[in-house]
Design a protein around this motif. Structure first.
Motif, PDB file in Angstrom:
ATOM      1  N   VAL A  45       7.379 -14.633  -7.347  1.00  0.00           N
ATOM      2  CA  VAL A  45       7.202 -14.946  -5.923  1.00  0.00           C
ATOM      3  C   VAL A  45       6.388 -13.878  -5.197  1.00  0.00           C
ATOM      4  CG1 VAL A  45       8.438 -15.295  -3.743  1.00  0.00           C
ATOM      5  CG2 VAL A  45       9.260 -16.386  -5.830  1.00  0.00           C
ATOM      6  N   ASP A  46       6.726 -12.628  -5.399  1.00  0.00           N
ATOM      7  CA  ASP A  46       6.060 -11.556  -4.664  1.00  0.00           C
ATOM      8  C   ASP A  46       4.740 -11.144  -5.309  1.00  0.00           C
ATOM      9  OD1 ASP A  46       6.597  -9.518  -2.379  1.00  0.00           O
ATOM     10  OD2 ASP A  46       5.913  -8.285  -4.054  1.00  0.00           O
ATOM     11  N   LYS A  47       4.741 -11.068  -6.632  1.00  0.00           N
ATOM     12  CA  LYS A  47       3.545 -10.624  -7.349  1.00  0.00           C
ATOM     13  C   LYS A  47       2.666 -11.789  -7.797  1.00  0.00           C
ATOM     14  CE  LYS A  47       4.443  -6.367  -6.889  1.00  0.00           C
ATOM     15  NZ  LYS A  47       3.592  -5.598  -5.969  1.00  0.00           N
ATOM     16  N   LYS A  48       3.132 -13.011  -7.550  1.00  0.00           N
ATOM     17  CA  LYS A  48       2.355 -14.236  -7.836  1.00  0.00           C
ATOM     18  C   LYS A  48       1.973 -14.366  -9.303  1.00  0.00           C
ATOM     19  CE  LYS A  48       2.235 -15.039  -3.389  1.00  0.00           C
ATOM     20  NZ  LYS A  48       3.488 -15.474  -2.849  1.00  0.00           N
ATOM     21  N   MET A  49       2.846 -13.895 -10.194  1.00  0.00           N
ATOM     22  CA  MET A  49       2.592 -14.015 -11.625  1.00  0.00           C
ATOM     23  C   MET A  49       3.138 -15.351 -12.120  1.00  0.00           C
ATOM     24  SD  MET A  49       3.532 -10.132 -12.863  1.00  0.00           S
ATOM     25  CE  MET A  49       3.074 -10.382 -14.566  1.00  0.00           C
ATOM     26  N   THR A  50       2.422 -15.969 -13.034  1.00  0.00           N
ATOM     27  CA  THR A  50       2.901 -17.208 -13.643  1.00  0.00           C
ATOM     28  C   THR A  50       3.948 -16.869 -14.701  1.00  0.00           C
ATOM     29  OG1 THR A  50       1.279 -17.215 -15.438  1.00  0.00           O
ATOM     30  CG2 THR A  50       0.628 -18.284 -13.347  1.00  0.00           C
ATOM     31  N   GLU A  51       4.664 -17.879 -15.137  1.00  0.00           N
ATOM     32  CA  GLU A  51       5.655 -17.669 -16.182  1.00  0.00           C
ATOM     33  C   GLU A  51       4.985 -17.142 -17.448  1.00  0.00           C
ATOM     34  OE1 GLU A  51       9.308 -20.007 -18.411  1.00  0.00           O
ATOM     35  OE2 GLU A  51       7.882 -21.171 -17.231  1.00  0.00           O
ATOM     36  N   GLN A  52       3.806 -17.658 -17.778  1.00  0.00           N
ATOM     37  CA  GLN A  52       3.095 -17.194 -18.969  1.00  0.00           C
ATOM     38  C   GLN A  52       2.642 -15.745 -18.817  1.00  0.00           C
ATOM     39  OE1 GLN A  52       2.728 -18.933 -21.986  1.00  0.00           O
ATOM     40  NE2 GLN A  52       2.263 -16.827 -22.586  1.00  0.00           N
ATOM     41  N   GLU A  53       2.156 -15.366 -17.646  1.00  0.00           N
ATOM     42  CA  GLU A  53       1.746 -13.973 -17.415  1.00  0.00           C
ATOM     43  C   GLU A  53       2.941 -13.034 -17.564  1.00  0.00           C
ATOM     44  OE1 GLU A  53      -1.941 -14.390 -14.246  1.00  0.00           O
ATOM     45  OE2 GLU A  53       0.110 -14.669 -13.508  1.00  0.00           O
ATOM     46  N   ILE A  54       4.081 -13.442 -17.022  1.00  0.00           N
ATOM     47  CA  ILE A  54       5.288 -12.623 -17.137  1.00  0.00           C
ATOM     48  C   ILE A  54       5.695 -12.507 -18.604  1.00  0.00           C
ATOM     49  CG2 ILE A  54       7.746 -12.485 -16.559  1.00  0.00           C
ATOM     50  CD1 ILE A  54       6.973 -13.942 -13.889  1.00  0.00           C
ATOM     51  N   SER A  55       5.684 -13.624 -19.299  1.00  0.00           N
ATOM     52  CA  SER A  55       6.041 -13.627 -20.711  1.00  0.00           C
ATOM     53  C   SER A  55       5.123 -12.706 -21.512  1.00  0.00           C
ATOM     54  CB  SER A  55       5.967 -15.057 -21.259  1.00  0.00           C
ATOM     55  OG  SER A  55       6.267 -15.080 -22.628  1.00  0.00           O
ATOM     56  N   ASP A  56       3.837 -12.765 -21.250  1.00  0.00           N
ATOM     57  CA  ASP A  56       2.878 -11.910 -21.956  1.00  0.00           C
ATOM     58  C   ASP A  56       3.107 -10.432 -21.660  1.00  0.00           C
ATOM     59  OD1 ASP A  56       1.709 -14.140 -23.111  1.00  0.00           O
ATOM     60  OD2 ASP A  56      -0.038 -14.145 -21.771  1.00  0.00           O
ATOM     61  N   LYS A  57       3.358 -10.097 -20.399  1.00  0.00           N
ATOM     62  CA  LYS A  57       3.589  -8.696 -20.024  1.00  0.00           C
ATOM     63  C   LYS A  57       4.843  -8.146 -20.708  1.00  0.00           C
ATOM     64  CE  LYS A  57       0.305  -7.884 -16.982  1.00  0.00           C
ATOM     65  NZ  LYS A  57      -0.731  -6.892 -17.235  1.00  0.00           N
ATOM     66  N   CYS A  58       5.863  -8.998 -20.844  1.00  0.00           N
ATOM     67  CA  CYS A  58       7.138  -8.566 -21.418  1.00  0.00           C
ATOM     68  C   CYS A  58       7.147  -8.554 -22.938  1.00  0.00           C
ATOM     69  CB  CYS A  58       8.262  -9.485 -20.924  1.00  0.00           C
ATOM     70  SG  CYS A  58       8.614  -9.335 -19.164  1.00  0.00           S
ATOM     71  N   ASN A  59       6.193  -9.208 -23.558  1.00  0.00           N
ATOM     72  CA  ASN A  59       6.170  -9.372 -25.002  1.00  0.00           C
ATOM     73  C   ASN A  59       5.469  -8.176 -25.661  1.00  0.00           C
ATOM     74  OD1 ASN A  59       5.641 -10.101 -27.664  1.00  0.00           O
ATOM     75  ND2 ASN A  59       5.228 -12.246 -27.137  1.00  0.00           N
ATOM     76  N   PRO A  60       6.204  -7.378 -26.445  1.00  0.00           N
ATOM     77  CA  PRO A  60       5.574  -6.209 -27.076  1.00  0.00           C
ATOM     78  C   PRO A  60       4.513  -6.581 -28.114  1.00  0.00           C
ATOM     79  CG  PRO A  60       7.839  -6.456 -27.820  1.00  0.00           C
ATOM     80  CD  PRO A  60       7.615  -7.495 -26.757  1.00  0.00           C
ATOM     81  N   ASN A  61       4.510  -7.833 -28.584  1.00  0.00           N
ATOM     82  CA  ASN A  61       3.463  -8.260 -29.508  1.00  0.00           C
ATOM     83  C   ASN A  61       2.157  -8.562 -28.777  1.00  0.00           C
ATOM     84  OD1 ASN A  61       5.142  -8.121 -31.792  1.00  0.00           O
ATOM     85  ND2 ASN A  61       6.002 -10.122 -31.309  1.00  0.00           N
ATOM     86  N   VAL A  62       2.238  -8.874 -27.502  1.00  0.00           N
ATOM     87  CA  VAL A  62       1.046  -9.148 -26.692  1.00  0.00           C
ATOM     88  C   VAL A  62       0.655  -7.902 -25.908  1.00  0.00           C
ATOM     89  CG1 VAL A  62       0.130 -10.562 -24.794  1.00  0.00           C
ATOM     90  CG2 VAL A  62       1.631 -11.610 -26.511  1.00  0.00           C
ATOM     91  N   ASN A  63       1.623  -7.272 -25.287  1.00  0.00           N
ATOM     92  CA  ASN A  63       1.426  -6.088 -24.459  1.00  0.00           C
ATOM     93  C   ASN A  63       1.920  -4.887 -25.264  1.00  0.00           C
ATOM     94  OD1 ASN A  63       1.065  -4.317 -22.345  1.00  0.00           O
ATOM     95  ND2 ASN A  63       2.671  -5.177 -21.062  1.00  0.00           N
ATOM     96  N   LYS A  64       1.082  -4.403 -26.134  1.00  0.00           N
ATOM     97  CA  LYS A  64       1.451  -3.347 -27.087  1.00  0.00           C
ATOM     98  C   LYS A  64       1.999  -2.110 -26.375  1.00  0.00           C
ATOM     99  CE  LYS A  64      -0.164  -5.570 -30.686  1.00  0.00           C
ATOM    100  NZ  LYS A  64       0.743  -6.404 -31.406  1.00  0.00           N
ATOM    101  N   GLY A  65       3.087  -1.597 -26.918  1.00  0.00           N
ATOM    102  CA  GLY A  65       3.651  -0.360 -26.405  1.00  0.00           C
ATOM    103  C   GLY A  65       4.464  -0.507 -25.133  1.00  0.00           C
ATOM    104  N   ASN A  66       4.819  -1.743 -24.746  1.00  0.00           N
ATOM    105  CA  ASN A  66       5.548  -1.922 -23.491  1.00  0.00           C
ATOM    106  C   ASN A  66       7.040  -1.638 -23.623  1.00  0.00           C
ATOM    107  OD1 ASN A  66       6.666  -4.178 -24.699  1.00  0.00           O
ATOM    108  ND2 ASN A  66       6.060  -5.599 -23.096  1.00  0.00           N
ATOM    109  N   GLY A  67       7.550  -1.518 -24.834  1.00  0.00           N
ATOM    110  CA  GLY A  67       8.962  -1.213 -25.035  1.00  0.00           C
ATOM    111  C   GLY A  67       9.888  -2.405 -24.930  1.00  0.00           C
TER     112      GLY A  67
END
Length: 145
Positions: free
Chosen positions: A44-66
């Motif tokens: 809502v605030d950052k206007k991220m889509t569900e897929q964008e959120i999923s990608d940011k949270c996924n360490p296989n997509v967003n390397k080194g995110n923990g």
């Protein structure tokens, strides 16, 4: 209302159930009520889509995110800090880490959570939600307590 906000409200409702036999589950729900609210803010605030959120949270997509929980905490810590709310960012980061440790003990620890730990989890989640309500969107959960 986003579905994440609804889930957050439901988690806090369960967390505030006064059943003494469910202390572990209640701590779990205080933590996940905060996590679900963070997802809501990303959407809502950052206007991220569900897929964008999923990608940011996924360490296989967003390397080194923990992983999801680490990424969420780091994202909001940095966002608060970058908005010049450094002390609130530090407080948020400390509190979410403390609540996560309590949730981990509740979910995986050999011993059950006690009333003092439950009270601490509730107080921490209230502080986290207050910080987030103060600095982000007006579309907020009803209440932690």
């Amino acid at each position: 209302m986003s579905n994440w906000l609804s889930k957050s409200d439901q988690s806090f409702s369960i967390a505030n159930n006064n059943d003494p036999a469910m202390l572990n589950n209640r701590v779990h729900c205080f933590y996940y009520g905060c996590v679900q609210y963070l997802f809501h803010l990303l959407h809502v605030d950052k206007k991220m889509t569900e897929q964008e959120i999923s990608d940011k949270c996924n360490p296989n997509v967003n390397k080194g995110n923990g992983g999801t929980h680490t990424w969420l905490a780091q994202f909001f810590f940095n966002d608060l800090k970058n908005k010049t709310f450094v002390l609130e960012g530090v407080s948020f980061n400390n509190k979410i880490g403390m609540l996560k440790r309590l949730r981990t003990d509740a979910d995986y620890g050999l011993n059950d959570i006690n009333e003092d730990q439950l009270k601490t989890a509730k107080e921490i989640s209230e502080t986290i939600i207050k910080i987030l309500k103060r600095r982000y969107t007006n579309d907020q959960p009803n209440t932690v307590s």
